[in-house]
Scaffold this motif. Structure first.
Motif, PDB file in Angstrom:
ATOM      1  N   LEU A 150      -4.661  15.332  -2.453  1.00  0.00           N
ATOM      2  CA  LEU A 150      -3.833  14.835  -3.565  1.00  0.00           C
ATOM      3  C   LEU A 150      -3.423  16.817  -3.646  1.00  0.00           C
ATOM      4  N   SER A 151      -1.703  16.242  -4.475  1.00  0.00           N
ATOM      5  CA  SER A 151      -1.179  17.405  -4.406  1.00  0.00           C
ATOM      6  C   SER A 151      -0.518  17.055  -6.162  1.00  0.00           C
ATOM      7  N   LYS A 152       0.608  17.813  -6.511  1.00  0.00           N
ATOM      8  CA  LYS A 152       1.540  17.254  -7.484  1.00  0.00           C
ATOM      9  C   LYS A 152       2.171  16.339  -6.908  1.00  0.00           C
ATOM     10  N   LYS A 153       2.362  16.399  -5.884  1.00  0.00           N
ATOM     11  CA  LYS A 153       3.584  16.578  -4.402  1.00  0.00           C
ATOM     12  C   LYS A 153       2.967  14.495  -4.037  1.00  0.00           C
ATOM     13  N   GLY A 154       1.707  14.747  -4.420  1.00  0.00           N
ATOM     14  CA  GLY A 154       0.903  13.158  -3.816  1.00  0.00           C
ATOM     15  C   GLY A 154       0.232  13.612  -2.902  1.00  0.00           C
ATOM     16  N   CYS A 155      -0.164  12.276  -1.665  1.00  0.00           N
ATOM     17  CA  CYS A 155      -1.213  12.489  -1.329  1.00  0.00           C
ATOM     18  C   CYS A 155      -0.867  12.123   0.502  1.00  0.00           C
ATOM     19  N   THR A 156       0.785  12.356   0.248  1.00  0.00           N
ATOM     20  CA  THR A 156       1.059  12.215   1.604  1.00  0.00           C
ATOM     21  C   THR A 156       1.282  13.269   2.910  1.00  0.00           C
ATOM     22  N   LYS A 157       0.703  12.937   3.831  1.00  0.00           N
ATOM     23  CA  LYS A 157       0.503  13.902   4.723  1.00  0.00           C
ATOM     24  C   LYS A 157       2.131  12.810   5.585  1.00  0.00           C
ATOM     25  N   VAL A 158       3.108  14.652   5.921  1.00  0.00           N
ATOM     26  CA  VAL A 158       4.367  13.681   6.690  1.00  0.00           C
ATOM     27  C   VAL A 158       4.435  14.933   7.681  1.00  0.00           C
ATOM     28  N   VAL A 159       5.008  14.241   9.087  1.00  0.00           N
ATOM     29  CA  VAL A 159       5.182  15.194   9.765  1.00  0.00           C
ATOM     30  C   VAL A 159       6.082  14.371  10.553  1.00  0.00           C
ATOM     31  N   PHE A 160       7.405  14.993  11.278  1.00  0.00           N
ATOM     32  CA  PHE A 160       8.225  14.958  12.339  1.00  0.00           C
ATOM     33  C   PHE A 160       7.687  15.196  13.456  1.00  0.00           C
ATOM     34  N   ARG A 161       7.408  14.065  14.692  1.00  0.00           N
ATOM     35  CA  ARG A 161       7.264  14.257  15.721  1.00  0.00           C
ATOM     36  C   ARG A 161       8.802  13.778  16.284  1.00  0.00           C
ATOM     37  N   ILE A 162       8.927  13.551  18.185  1.00  0.00           N
ATOM     38  CA  ILE A 162       9.593  13.984  18.703  1.00  0.00           C
ATOM     39  C   ILE A 162       9.469  13.304  20.141  1.00  0.00           C
ATOM     40  N   SER A 163      10.676  12.757  20.930  1.00  0.00           N
ATOM     41  CA  SER A 163      10.282  13.098  22.284  1.00  0.00           C
ATOM     42  C   SER A 163      11.550  12.690  22.981  1.00  0.00           C
ATOM     43  N   LEU A 164      11.212  14.016  23.994  1.00  0.00           N
ATOM     44  CA  LEU A 164      12.713  14.392  24.126  1.00  0.00           C
ATOM     45  C   LEU A 164      13.244  14.151  25.898  1.00  0.00           C
ATOM     46  N   ASN A 165      11.977  13.445  26.098  1.00  0.00           N
ATOM     47  CA  ASN A 165      12.461  12.865  27.399  1.00  0.00           C
ATOM     48  C   ASN A 165      11.810  11.713  27.877  1.00  0.00           C
ATOM     49  N   PRO A 166      12.462  10.565  28.360  1.00  0.00           N
ATOM     50  CA  PRO A 166      11.591   8.678  28.538  1.00  0.00           C
ATOM     51  C   PRO A 166      10.669   8.858  29.611  1.00  0.00           C
ATOM     52  N   LYS A 202       7.872  22.042   4.622  1.00  0.00           N
ATOM     53  CA  LYS A 202       9.471  22.015   4.836  1.00  0.00           C
ATOM     54  C   LYS A 202       9.941  20.651   5.181  1.00  0.00           C
ATOM     55  N   GLN A 203       9.004  19.959   6.336  1.00  0.00           N
ATOM     56  CA  GLN A 203       8.930  18.464   6.551  1.00  0.00           C
ATOM     57  C   GLN A 203       9.332  17.628   4.962  1.00  0.00           C
ATOM     58  N   GLU A 204       7.875  18.179   4.862  1.00  0.00           N
ATOM     59  CA  GLU A 204       7.931  16.996   3.450  1.00  0.00           C
ATOM     60  C   GLU A 204       9.126  17.077   2.384  1.00  0.00           C
ATOM     61  N   GLU A 205       9.154  18.139   2.053  1.00  0.00           N
ATOM     62  CA  GLU A 205      10.996  18.373   1.280  1.00  0.00           C
ATOM     63  C   GLU A 205      11.897  18.078   2.109  1.00  0.00           C
ATOM     64  N   ILE A 206      11.985  17.629   3.365  1.00  0.00           N
ATOM     65  CA  ILE A 206      13.620  16.780   3.535  1.00  0.00           C
ATOM     66  C   ILE A 206      13.418  15.581   3.537  1.00  0.00           C
ATOM     67  N   LEU A 207      11.985  15.252   3.425  1.00  0.00           N
ATOM     68  CA  LEU A 207      11.954  13.517   3.507  1.00  0.00           C
ATOM     69  C   LEU A 207      12.517  13.586   2.096  1.00  0.00           C
ATOM     70  N   ASP A 208      11.384  13.934   1.365  1.00  0.00           N
ATOM     71  CA  ASP A 208      11.578  13.633  -0.294  1.00  0.00           C
ATOM     72  C   ASP A 208      12.824  13.979  -0.233  1.00  0.00           C
ATOM     73  N   ASP A 209      13.926  15.122  -0.216  1.00  0.00           N
ATOM     74  CA  ASP A 209      15.617  15.566  -0.899  1.00  0.00           C
ATOM     75  C   ASP A 209      16.431  14.085   0.312  1.00  0.00           C
ATOM     76  N   TYR A 210      15.737  13.405   1.188  1.00  0.00           N
ATOM     77  CA  TYR A 210      16.516  11.728   1.599  1.00  0.00           C
ATOM     78  C   TYR A 210      15.782  10.658   0.836  1.00  0.00           C
ATOM     79  N   CYS A 211      15.246  10.419   0.422  1.00  0.00           N
ATOM     80  CA  CYS A 211      15.084   9.847  -0.488  1.00  0.00           C
ATOM     81  C   CYS A 211      14.193   9.860  -2.387  1.00  0.00           C
ATOM     82  N   LYS A 212      15.015  11.211  -2.286  1.00  0.00           N
ATOM     83  CA  LYS A 212      15.414  12.054  -4.211  1.00  0.00           C
ATOM     84  C   LYS A 212      15.815  10.667  -4.811  1.00  0.00           C
TER      85      LYS A 212
END
Length: 431
Positions: A269-285, A35-45
């Motif tokens: 490798l897949s039909k979408k390429g060789c990129t692993k996409v990971v969303f990361r977050i830090s909620l506190n300083p 889903k994260q890969e899909e979101i990124l691809d939609d962003y740069c579609k």
């Protein structure tokens, strides 16, 4: 739908294009890597849509060639055996045709004719007796040889689909075509496949080498394009990070850090390429960035999804957004921030929101009350549009009391007024 009766499946298919429904299940989906890969691809579609299509074709060719190479590698000389068998059949068949031909031009036909003529001559001259016996012996020997060759050909077993069997079928069908005038398009196509197979077997080493070269070329083209797509994803990921941090700040993540990690890995490798996409977050300083799935609670996930929708507001063509329980796990100031973000989304989308929080309800342009009533022995659920005063009363009930005192109604009215002022301020800023 548009005045016509349609099936439920058709309605569901149309609904997927017309509206985007967000509930607890949808919030959880953002934790998945796909889903994260899909979101990124939609962003740069706009930058990679055509490239992904081209990559998909290369990937398909890569896998097909890989399968052909695997099949070829299993060959232990069977292709040579198959060709040898075919040559034996052809040789024996040629001899058989020479000995005995259907049009009467075979050796046996000639000997039979010679014996008949010599027999007539022998009746006139007994001196030809020995020659007559020699011809008769020759006929017997050649007939036995012909019968043996027939038995040999009959015992020549080849699996269905092998070259000899295919050629025999092709000749038979062509013969039937000549007699009955039937279509031969399928026969010609089959014959072409046979020809290609024979050529491949006769030039197996060359075929194998050409296939390897072609596969290497496809592989190089695939990885070159995959690397290019990865670079675009990385660049767009930085932009998405910045927009997400702004959107999260507006949703009361005051000191939040967000990142889109992209890693190039040719082993995936897949039909979408060789990129692993990971969303990361830090909620506190002071906290390090961690994978989204490791830190986000239900309420935080709902806000992260809302932040994503706000980032995509200008890119998303979906007309209607439905938020079911977008207020899960939030309250107070955070709830108000969420309502402000929903008000922004309403400028470019129709937003439907099911809520139990007064802060979110107050921000709506229109309110519908869903309620149950009992008529006789039946319970019915209805929905109705509320007038302003009715809306204030419902917001008052959401404030936590069934006693609609003047103080409660005043509080609800002030909340509604504040919401209207907020929306007006947003409009001025946009202008």
């Amino acid at each position: 739908m548009n005045g016509d009766t349609v099936t439920l499946k058709t309605m569901q298919s149309a609904a997927e294009l017309l509206m985007d429904v967000h509930g607890q299940r949808e919030h959880q989906s953002v934790l998945k890597a796909a889903k994260q890969e899909e979101i990124l691809d939609d962003y740069c579609k706009g930058r990679i849509f055509d490239l992904l299509e081209e990559l998909g074709e290369l990937y398909k060719a890569y896998r097909e060639e890989e399968a052909l190479l695997k099949e070829a590698s299993k060959s232990d000389g069977s292709h040579l055996k198959e060709l040898d068998a075919k040559k034996i059949q052809e040789a024996v068949g040629s001899v058989e045709s020479i000995l005995q031909n259907e049009n009467g031009s075979g050796i046996l036909n000639g000997i039979s004719m010679a014996i008949r003529q010599l027999k007539e001559a022998q009746q006139l001259d007994e001196a030809l007796k020995d020659e007559m016996l020699q011809l008769s012996d020759a006929e017997t020997i050649l007939q036995e040889c012909s019968h043996s060759l027939d038995r040999y050909l009959d015992s020549f077993s080849m699996e269905e689909g092998d070259l000899g069997s295919v050629e025999e079928r092709l000749n038979l069908i062509n013969h039937l075509k000549d007699r009955f005038g039937r279509e031969i398009s399928d026969i010609l196509e089959y014959g072409q496949g046979l020809s290609e197979k024979i050529n491949k077997l006769e030039n197996f080493e060359q075929y194998n080498e050409e296939l390897k070269n072609k596969h290497e070329k496809t592989k190089a083209g695939y990885f070159k394009l995959a690397s290019r797509i990865h670079k675009i994803r990385t660049e767009e990921g930085e932009k998405l990070k910045e927009e997400m941090e702004r959107a999260l700040l507006e949703l009361n993540f005051e000191q939040c850090a967000f990142s889109v990690k992209t890693e190039y890995d040719e082993s995936v490798l897949s039909k979408k390429g060789c990129t692993k996409v990971v969303f990361r977050i830090s909620l506190n300083p002071g906290e390090p960035l961690k994978d989204l799935s490791a830190v986000a609670s239900g309420g935080e996930l709902s806000r992260i999804m809302l932040a994503l929708k706000s980032v995509f507001a200008d890119k998303d063509n979906t007309g209607t957004l439905v938020f079911d329980e977008i207020d899960a796990g939030i309250s107070g100031k955070t709830a108000w921030k969420v309502s402000e973000k929903l008000a922004v989304l309403r400028k470019r989308h129709q937003v439907l929101c099911i809520t139990h929080l007064p802060q979110i309800a107050a921000m709506a342009d229109a309110h519908f009350c869903i309620e149950k009533t009992v008529e006789g022995e039946k319970t019915k659920t209805g929905i109705r549009l509320l007038e302003r005063q009715e809306s204030i009363q419902e917001i008052g009930r959401l404030l936590g009391t069934d006693q609609l005192t003047d103080a409660v109604l005043k509080n609800a009215s002030e909340m509604k007024d504040l919401a209207e002022q907020t929306k007006q301020s947003q409009s001025k800023i946009e202008l």
